[in-house]
Design a protein around this motif. Structure first.
Motif, PDB file in Angstrom:
ATOM      1  N   ASP A 174     -63.225   6.843   1.459  1.00  0.00           N
ATOM      2  CA  ASP A 174     -63.145   6.190   0.151  1.00  0.00           C
ATOM      3  C   ASP A 174     -63.255   7.219  -0.979  1.00  0.00           C
ATOM      4  O   ASP A 174     -62.541   7.138  -1.978  1.00  0.00           O
ATOM      5  N   ALA A 229     -60.134   9.491  -1.272  1.00  0.00           N
ATOM      6  CA  ALA A 229     -59.018   8.762  -1.876  1.00  0.00           C
ATOM      7  C   ALA A 229     -59.020   8.898  -3.396  1.00  0.00           C
ATOM      8  O   ALA A 229     -57.970   8.866  -4.042  1.00  0.00           O
ATOM      9  N   LYS A 230     -60.209   9.080  -3.984  1.00  0.00           N
ATOM     10  CA  LYS A 230     -60.313   9.255  -5.438  1.00  0.00           C
ATOM     11  C   LYS A 230     -59.836  10.628  -5.883  1.00  0.00           C
ATOM     12  O   LYS A 230     -59.546  10.826  -7.057  1.00  0.00           O
TER      13      LYS A 230
END
Length: 97
Positions: A90, A93-94
């Motif tokens: 997660d 992904a940023k």
């Protein structure tokens, strides 16, 4: 101009070395957790150093870890949990943005 670019190279180098030594000292901070929180880890840092210095991956990792990477993994790296791996995914992904 970005304010970070106004810092003298010698001062930036001292701060960088302090960061590296801090990460060596804090071997309890697992790379997967660093990735989950900040989207980078010791391996990323060693990749950046390798690119900037024109040195191979093994030499760059040894510079960051203070020892050969395989030895560091054996002595300090724990098995990642599914939750850690998900937080890492997660977070990474940023980084694309």
């Amino acid at each position: 101009m970005d304010p970070i670019d106004r810092i003298a190279d010698a001062a930036a180098a001292r701060a960088f070395r302090r960061l590296v030594r801090h990460l060596r000292h804090r071997d309890d901070a697992q790379n997967v957790d660093l990735m989950g929180l900040a989207g980078f880890c010791r391996n990323c840092l060693s990749d950046w150093v390798g690119e900037a210095a024109g040195i191979d991956k093994a030499a760059a990792r040894e510079a960051i870890y203070g020892m050969p990477y395989d030895r560091w993994k054996t002595e300090h790296q724990a098995e990642a949990t599914p939750e850690q791996l998900q937080r890492m995914a997660d977070s990474v992904a940023k980084n694309a943005g």
